[in-house]
Scaffold this active site. Structure first.
Site, PDB file in Angstrom:
ATOM      1  N   CYS A   1       0.805  -1.225   0.000  1.00  0.00           N
ATOM      2  CA  CYS A   1       0.000   0.000   0.000  1.00  0.00           C
ATOM      3  C   CYS A   1       0.836   1.273   0.000  1.00  0.00           C
ATOM      4  O   CYS A   1       0.633   2.167  -0.832  1.00  0.00           O
ATOM      5  CB  CYS A   1      -0.990  -0.003   1.164  1.00  0.00           C
ATOM      6  SG  CYS A   1      -0.258   0.051   2.824  1.00  0.00           S
TER       7      CYS A   1
ATOM      8  N   HIS B   1      -2.661   0.905   6.860  1.00  0.00           N
ATOM      9  CA  HIS B   1      -2.967   0.933   5.425  1.00  0.00           C
ATOM     10  C   HIS B   1      -3.108   2.377   4.949  1.00  0.00           C
ATOM     11  O   HIS B   1      -3.510   3.256   5.706  1.00  0.00           O
ATOM     12  CB  HIS B   1      -4.266   0.158   5.148  1.00  0.00           C
ATOM     13  CG  HIS B   1      -4.560  -0.025   3.694  1.00  0.00           C
ATOM     14  ND1 HIS B   1      -3.796  -0.818   2.874  1.00  0.00           N
ATOM     15  CD2 HIS B   1      -5.528   0.506   2.895  1.00  0.00           C
ATOM     16  CE1 HIS B   1      -4.289  -0.782   1.638  1.00  0.00           C
ATOM     17  NE2 HIS B   1      -5.340   0.023   1.627  1.00  0.00           N
TER      18      HIS B   1
ATOM     19  N   ASP C   1      -5.898   2.004  -4.159  1.00  0.00           N
ATOM     20  CA  ASP C   1      -4.943   1.499  -3.178  1.00  0.00           C
ATOM     21  C   ASP C   1      -4.436   0.136  -3.611  1.00  0.00           C
ATOM     22  O   ASP C   1      -4.983  -0.482  -4.513  1.00  0.00           O
ATOM     23  CB  ASP C   1      -5.569   1.436  -1.783  1.00  0.00           C
ATOM     24  CG  ASP C   1      -6.695   0.408  -1.674  1.00  0.00           C
ATOM     25  OD1 ASP C   1      -7.440   0.214  -2.661  1.00  0.00           O
ATOM     26  OD2 ASP C   1      -6.845  -0.195  -0.590  1.00  0.00           O
TER      27      ASP C   1
END
Length: 164
Positions: free
Chosen positions: A70, A122, A134
């Site tokens: 990420c 994240h 993402d």
């Protein structure tokens, strides 16, 4: 005779002053250009770079150009599109970039998820209308920011972007 000595001393002195003034002006211009380096960063460049990688595989620790985790994805997109260096991990990206409130979030801002602002796990890039791009277990995807499996803990603006 003393008149000639004054001229002899005065000329180099004036030359030094002129060079210092030129140097300070040049340095000031360089500093101002660096401070405004985000000013020609366009959202379209960031968004188009992010879109190029839709479908890329998620690999823990990967930083591109074909596999990403990420934060490797957000770091790569900003560096490649607008030459903006941001930290490597999601937590470091949150800690090292300018925070924005939910009501002031703009396209291109980063959105963070986790247990709290000090426990971020994240990051994704906000693209408007409650959506983000993402890199996660399904690879690089477009998805809802407010999906039931995500807990939003904050937003940041790595660069001031202009919109076309």
């Amino acid at each position: 005779m003393s008149h000639n000595i004054s001229k002899t001393i005065l000329k180099p002195f004036l030359l030094v002053i002129a060079l210092l003034t030129f140097g300070i002006t040049t340095l000031s211009t360089t500093i101002n250009a660096s401070a405004d380096s985000d000013s020609d960063a366009h959202y379209s460049a960031v968004y188009n770079e992010a879109k190029k990688h839709l479908g890329s595989r998620y690999v823990f620790g990967a930083v591109g150009p074909t596999n990403f985790d990420c934060s490797g994805f957000t770091q790569y997109v900003y560096k490649k599109s607008v030459s903006k260096k941001i930290p490597r991990t999601a937590q470091a990206q949150y800690n090292g970039t300018k925070k924005v409130s939910k009501k002031n979030v703009q396209k291109g801002d980063l959105v963070y998820f986790g247990g709290s602002k000090s426990s971020i796990s994240h990051v994704g890039m906000y693209i408007g209308n409650g959506k983000m791009i993402d890199s996660q277990n399904r690879g690089v995807v477009t998805e809802n920011v407010y999906a039931p499996w995500w807990h939003v803990v904050g937003f940041s603006r790595p660069a001031t972007l202009t919109f076309d």
